[in-house]
Design an enzyme around this catalytic site. Structure first.
Site, short mmCIF file in Angstrom:
data_model
loop_
_atom_site.label_atom_id
_atom_site.label_comp_id
_atom_site.label_asym_id
_atom_site.label_seq_id
_atom_site.Cartn_x
_atom_site.Cartn_y
_atom_site.Cartn_z
N GLU A 85 60.24 6.97 81.15
CA GLU A 85 61.20 6.12 82.16
C GLU A 85 60.72 4.75 82.91
O GLU A 85 59.56 5.09 82.96
CB GLU A 85 61.70 7.14 83.33
CG GLU A 85 62.69 8.44 82.73
CD GLU A 85 62.93 9.14 83.84
OE1 GLU A 85 63.13 8.74 84.88
OE2 GLU A 85 63.15 10.43 83.72
N HIS A 87 68.61 10.09 84.80
CA HIS A 87 67.86 10.48 85.91
C HIS A 87 68.76 10.58 87.02
O HIS A 87 68.57 9.69 88.03
CB HIS A 87 66.69 9.76 86.05
CG HIS A 87 65.45 10.73 87.09
ND1 HIS A 87 64.33 10.64 86.87
CD2 HIS A 87 65.90 11.52 87.71
CE1 HIS A 87 63.40 11.35 87.65
NE2 HIS A 87 64.48 11.96 88.13
#
Length: 316
Positions: free
Chosen positions: A272, A290
């Site tokens: 990420e 997320h």
């Protein structure tokens, strides 16, 4: 008057509570490389997942008195080091539990009815191949009567279990801490029913679950990799709404491609904010960026709880 930088934002209600208590609250996002200079003007810093608070930043900001994390895990903060320097570190572990648990089931419902692939195929071929798609997605399954294994039975794991029990699923749970034999479910605001949870070893959970949901902090190595996937039921499925790095992504793709796993739901990723493309384009993976705690209700609870923790600390 204390100054606080909410570098990853804070709910307006939390901001209002802090300002009413006399705090100056800034909510602009300062880039990571500029934080050390910016924080010379602040007494406190709050973050979510994006901002990293490592030893170097802590050393560069001796005026910091508190670091707050809006959410559960604090693996983006060097917590022990900050506390060794006399800096308070607080978080809001309970505020987002229900939101994350509900996202788990959004992924599960998506996977068992092939919605992740149907939502890609329908816009492009739904008007010309409708009957073919109907046939392709005709073998969905129900969650009722199936077994979900929950790895990590903290607040989020328990909320996930409650939803599963309410759906008529059987729950297997694994954790280092003691696991309750039952969980209370409240219906219609006042009707409470206690339903059973079975505590098992990790090996048993992996072998006997139809679905597995991860609720653990980041660790040095994946909890689920090629060996664990090999011991799962054929056609089992996995949802990860915990942390990137807890699942071996290469082994996961191999298990999906071989048919060992029916599908996966991923809210978190190793790299990420740049997940690998073969995960993002895989037809058997339900995806979200997320957003486990990203509901209006959870953000309001997080902002309120975080604000009160900060006020309590500075009022000591």
């Amino acid at each position: 008057m204390f100054k606080l930088l909410a570098n990853d934002g804070i709910d307006p209600i939390g901001k209002a509570i802090l300002e009413k208590a006399g705090f100056v609250v800034d909510t602009q996002t300062v880039p990571q490389e500029q934080l050390a200079a910016a924080l010379q003007n602040y007494d406190a810093l709050t973050v979510r997942s994006a901002t990293k608070v490592r030893k170097e930043l802590i050393d560069a900001c001796p005026n910091l008195k508190l670091i707050g994390r809006g959410g559960v895990g604090m693996d983006n903060i060097d917590v022990d080091y900050a506390r060794s320097k006399g800096i308070a570190v607080v978080n809001t572990p309970a505020a987002s539990s229900l939101s994350v648990a509900e996202l788990v089931f959004a992924h599960l419902f998506t996977g068992v009815r092939f919605l992740q692939d149907a939502n890609r195929a329908m816009p492009s071929t739904g008007a010309t191949q409708f009957n073919d798609l109907k046939k392709a997605y005709a073998k969905g399954i129900e969650l009722r009567g199936k077994t979900i294994g929950i790895i990590g039975f903290g607040r989020i794991g328990k909320e996930t279990a409650k939803i599963a029990l309410g759906l008529g699923m059987d729950v297997l749970a694994y954790d280092f801490s003691p696991i309750p034999e039952t969980l209370p479910l409240v219906f219609s605001g006042s009707i409470e029913v206690n339903l059973p949870v079975k505590s098992v070893t990790l090996e048993t959970l992996i072998a006997e679950s139809d679905f597995i949901s991860l609720h653990v902090p980041f660790s040095d190595k994946p909890i689920l990799g090629a060996t664990e996937f090999a011991h799962m039921k054929n056609g089992a499925a996995l949802v990860n709404c915990s942390r990137g790095g807890t699942v071996d992504e290469t082994a996961l793709l191999a298990a999906l491609d071989s048919g060992k796993l029916a599908f996966a739901g991923l809210d978190v990723f190793d790299n990420e904010p740049t997940p690998r493309q073969d995960l993002l384009s895989h037809p058997k993976i339900s995806l979200s960026p997320h957003i486990g705690a990203s509901t209006n209700e959870a953000q309001e609870r997080i902002g309120t709880e975080l604000a009160q923790l900060i006020i309590d600390h500075f009022n000591q």
